[in-house]
Scaffold this motif. Structure first.
Motif, PDB file in Angstrom:
ATOM      1  N   LYS A 131       5.800 -75.676 -32.926  1.00 40.06           N
ATOM      2  CA  LYS A 131       7.101 -75.118 -32.507  1.00 40.06           C
ATOM      3  C   LYS A 131       7.065 -74.531 -31.096  1.00 40.06           C
ATOM      4  O   LYS A 131       7.731 -73.526 -30.828  1.00 40.06           O
ATOM      5  CB  LYS A 131       7.614 -74.066 -33.517  1.00 40.06           C
ATOM      6  N   PHE A 151       8.739 -72.211 -48.953  1.00 38.19           N
ATOM      7  CA  PHE A 151       8.175 -72.994 -50.050  1.00 38.19           C
ATOM      8  C   PHE A 151       8.965 -74.266 -50.356  1.00 38.19           C
ATOM      9  O   PHE A 151       9.308 -74.540 -51.489  1.00 38.19           O
ATOM     10  CB  PHE A 151       8.039 -72.149 -51.329  1.00 38.19           C
ATOM     11  N   ALA A 152       9.273 -75.012 -49.290  1.00 36.70           N
ATOM     12  CA  ALA A 152       9.932 -76.301 -49.495  1.00 36.70           C
ATOM     13  C   ALA A 152       8.998 -77.244 -50.246  1.00 36.70           C
ATOM     14  O   ALA A 152       9.431 -78.075 -51.023  1.00 36.70           O
ATOM     15  CB  ALA A 152      10.331 -76.903 -48.153  1.00 36.70           C
ATOM     16  N   THR A 153       7.702 -77.106 -49.985  1.00 42.02           N
ATOM     17  CA  THR A 153       6.722 -77.973 -50.639  1.00 42.02           C
ATOM     18  C   THR A 153       5.961 -77.203 -51.709  1.00 42.02           C
ATOM     19  O   THR A 153       5.427 -76.141 -51.437  1.00 42.02           O
ATOM     20  CB  THR A 153       5.675 -78.463 -49.610  1.00 42.02           C
ATOM     21  N   ALA A 169       6.421 -80.428 -33.205  1.00 42.14           N
ATOM     22  CA  ALA A 169       6.612 -81.560 -34.115  1.00 42.14           C
ATOM     23  C   ALA A 169       8.031 -82.101 -33.976  1.00 42.14           C
ATOM     24  O   ALA A 169       8.296 -83.255 -34.264  1.00 42.14           O
ATOM     25  CB  ALA A 169       6.345 -81.126 -35.549  1.00 42.14           C
ATOM     26  N   THR A 170       8.956 -81.253 -33.502  1.00 41.63           N
ATOM     27  CA  THR A 170      10.340 -81.683 -33.356  1.00 41.63           C
ATOM     28  C   THR A 170      10.521 -82.546 -32.111  1.00 41.63           C
ATOM     29  O   THR A 170      11.062 -83.639 -32.186  1.00 41.63           O
ATOM     30  CB  THR A 170      11.282 -80.455 -33.266  1.00 41.63           C
ATOM     31  N   GLY A 194       5.849 -75.819 -40.534  1.00 32.48           N
ATOM     32  CA  GLY A 194       6.037 -77.207 -40.090  1.00 32.48           C
ATOM     33  C   GLY A 194       4.987 -78.173 -40.613  1.00 32.48           C
ATOM     34  O   GLY A 194       4.823 -79.259 -40.060  1.00 32.48           O
ATOM     35  N   LYS A 195       4.305 -77.819 -41.678  1.00 30.12           N
ATOM     36  CA  LYS A 195       3.258 -78.699 -42.233  1.00 30.12           C
ATOM     37  C   LYS A 195       3.831 -80.057 -42.654  1.00 30.12           C
ATOM     38  O   LYS A 195       3.296 -81.101 -42.289  1.00 30.12           O
ATOM     39  CB  LYS A 195       2.574 -78.037 -43.445  1.00 30.12           C
ATOM     40  N   SER A 196       4.923 -80.011 -43.419  1.00 27.64           N
ATOM     41  CA  SER A 196       5.501 -81.276 -43.909  1.00 27.64           C
ATOM     42  C   SER A 196       6.050 -82.107 -42.758  1.00 27.64           C
ATOM     43  O   SER A 196       5.959 -83.332 -42.768  1.00 27.64           O
ATOM     44  CB  SER A 196       6.606 -80.996 -44.920  1.00 27.64           C
ATOM     45  N   THR A 197       6.620 -81.435 -41.753  1.00 24.20           N
ATOM     46  CA  THR A 197       7.134 -82.164 -40.594  1.00 24.20           C
ATOM     47  C   THR A 197       5.988 -82.892 -39.887  1.00 24.20           C
ATOM     48  O   THR A 197       6.126 -84.042 -39.489  1.00 24.20           O
ATOM     49  CB  THR A 197       7.832 -81.179 -39.619  1.00 24.20           C
ATOM     50  N   THR A 201       3.880 -70.458 -44.998  1.00 23.76           N
ATOM     51  CA  THR A 201       5.056 -71.242 -45.379  1.00 23.76           C
ATOM     52  C   THR A 201       6.051 -71.362 -44.204  1.00 23.76           C
ATOM     53  O   THR A 201       6.152 -70.456 -43.378  1.00 23.76           O
ATOM     54  CB  THR A 201       5.739 -70.651 -46.637  1.00 23.76           C
ATOM     55  N   ASN A 202       6.704 -72.516 -44.123  1.00 25.66           N
ATOM     56  CA  ASN A 202       7.742 -72.783 -43.120  1.00 25.66           C
ATOM     57  C   ASN A 202       7.246 -72.966 -41.675  1.00 25.66           C
ATOM     58  O   ASN A 202       8.005 -72.819 -40.735  1.00 25.66           O
ATOM     59  CB  ASN A 202       8.815 -71.674 -43.161  1.00 25.66           C
ATOM     60  N   ASP A 247       8.480 -75.696 -28.681  1.00 25.72           N
ATOM     61  CA  ASP A 247       9.820 -75.879 -28.103  1.00 25.72           C
ATOM     62  C   ASP A 247      10.698 -74.653 -28.264  1.00 25.72           C
ATOM     63  O   ASP A 247      11.638 -74.450 -27.493  1.00 25.72           O
ATOM     64  CB  ASP A 247      10.502 -77.106 -28.739  1.00 25.72           C
TER      65      ASP A 247
END
Ligand code: GTP
Ligand code: MG
Length: 423
Positions: free
Chosen positions: A336, A248-250, A381-382, A228-231, A225-226, A338
């Motif tokens: 990530k 768990f945003a998604t 991804a950013t 960057g999958k959704s990003t 979790t967290n 960066d």
């Protein structure tokens, strides 16, 4: 006394953030874990760090951490009785509302600890269930979480009653008898049966929907979790899936059609994994995880800036194994970069290179040497660094599957027959 719904406290038992929603001050939480033999202190600290992040995600404020060195948890009180007394004193003197334990507590441990500490007790499972409940948006996700919650609750009903008794002050109020607990048990068992039937129906609908998507190659984003999958999903599909710096945003699976070059495929983004993911939750999220199970290729996303990323990779591998998806074709995306940092060693320091001294290129080299089965890319991804490299790799891997599936199709998808085709 017979009631149609379970005791009023059942709902409250789970939702710690309802305090905030009702405008009351944030609950103050203490975090409690064990340092097991063979574990180093930093690791135990990191685990509690994750528990703190979970606590914040649920809406409470971690105010102190307690770690005790033990060979195994005390069967009665999880920690030793002296330590529990010390914590009880802290709870009394510092207005602590909840004590959160990093392991799942047995129903009797829960009861015993609650008696000594005199505040609400949550364990890791309960906390994760709570976050899931809060984040579930669709009726599918809500049904799955509710099922897991009731399954967790069933053996713990007696503990729940003790808690309610204290809340009522206990003066002039008789505690609930076994009859009430038995009634509640029966209601909850009925509820579990009902939820299971509902889930079966939803599962059938979902399976039909998946089938109707045809034979396009299916790719699934998986990972801790967290990470960057959704990003990454948003980046590749130009969609707008909810991503944020919380755990768990998604929860619900999103599927998008993605086209790279002239090659279309379906990309899905789904729930992230975590260490000690409650078993009931994995069970009830079976149909959400079917998306992963039925995919042709996995993109395992790793947050390379996380100090424990290797441990997280292992957790994901184990979870994939549990859901029967460990043999799938997979690429690994180290995300990530960066914010990746490492400790540079002095040139005259001749002690062996430690993990924290690895630069990104050291990491790449050692990873590629140790895992020859999976191709990997290092991206952000950013800042979008190396995202082209990821697209190229995806193109190659999807093409391999596509060629196998459509050997006579001139190897690439025929745009003339696809109305959605956008090269
Ligand atoms: N610095 C940096 N942050 C990133 C990068 N990719 C994603 N993030 C951030 O990491 C956080 C989590 O990103 P998500 O895309 O929500 O992660 P996820 O894996 O979908 O998380 P869950 O759905 O909660 O499992 C967000 O705050 C993102 O903005 C990256 O390459 N660099
Ligand atoms: Mg997500």
């Amino acid at each position: 006394m017979t009631t149609k719904t379970p005791a009023a406290g059942v709902e409250q038992f789970f939702h710690i953030h309802q305090m905030i929603e009702t405008g009351r001050p944030t609950e103050r939480a203490i975090l409690i874990g064990i340092l097991y033999p063979g574990q180093d202190e930093k690791e135990a600290e990191d685990f509690l760090g994750e528990l703190a992040f979970l606590t914040e995600t649920a809406g409470a404020e971690p105010v102190k951490r307690f770690i005790q060195k033990l060979d195994f948890p005390n069967p009665r009180t999880f920690l030793g009785s002296g330590k529990i007394e010390e914590i009880a004193l802290f709870v009394r003197e510092n207005n602590v509302d909840i004590a959160i334990f990093d392991d799942e507590l047995s129903p009797s441990q829960l009861r015993n600890i609650e008696k000594v500490l005199g505040c609400r007790i949550l364990d890791r499972t309960n906390l994760i269930l709570d976050i899931f409940a809060h984040r579930a948006r669709t009726s599918h996700a809500r049904t799955q979480v509710e099922l897991a919650q009731y399954q967790y609750l069933l053996p713990r009903l007696t503990g729940l009653w003790t808690h309610l008794e204290r809340q009522r002050g206990g003066i002039g109020l008789r505690g609930p008898g076994e009859t009430e607990i038995e009634t509640d048990r029966r209601i909850i068992r009925d509820k579990i049966a009902l939820l299971k039937t509902q889930l079966k129906k939803i599962d059938i609908q979902m399976a039909t929907r998946r089938k109707s998507r045809g034979k396009m190659v299916r790719v699934a984003l998986v990972g801790y979790t967290n990470v960057g999958k959704s990003t990454i999903m948003n980046l590749l599909s130009k969609s707008d899936v909810f991503a944020e710096n919380k755990l768990f945003a998604t929860l619900d699976t999103t599927v998008r059609k993605v086209v790279i070059g002239n090659l279309p495929f379906l990309l899905s983004d789904t729930v992230g994994f975590i260490r000690k993911l409650p078993h009931d939750l994995v069970e009830s999220f079976k149909s959400t995880l079917d998306e992963v199970r039925e995919s042709d290729l996995l993109i395992h996303v790793v947050d390379v800036s996380h100090p424990n990323f290797e441990e997280q990779i292992k957790v994901v591998d184990v979870t994939l194994h549990e859901i029967g998806s460990s043999e799938k074709a997979m690429i690994i995306v180290f995300n990530k970069i960066d914010v990746f940092s490492y400790t540079v060693k002095d040139e005259d320091d001749l002690t062996p290179l430690l993990k924290e001294n690895y630069s990104l290129s050291d990491l790449k080299k050692s990873w590629m040497a140790s895992d020859k089965h999976h191709k990997s890319v290092f991206i952000s991804a950013t800042t979008k660094e190396n995202v082209e490299e990821l697209r190229n790799l995806l193109y190659e891997e999807v093409k391999k599957i596509h060629v196998k599936r459509y050997p006579y199709n001139n190897f690439l998808f025929d745009s003339a027959t696809d109305p959605d085709f956008t090269a």
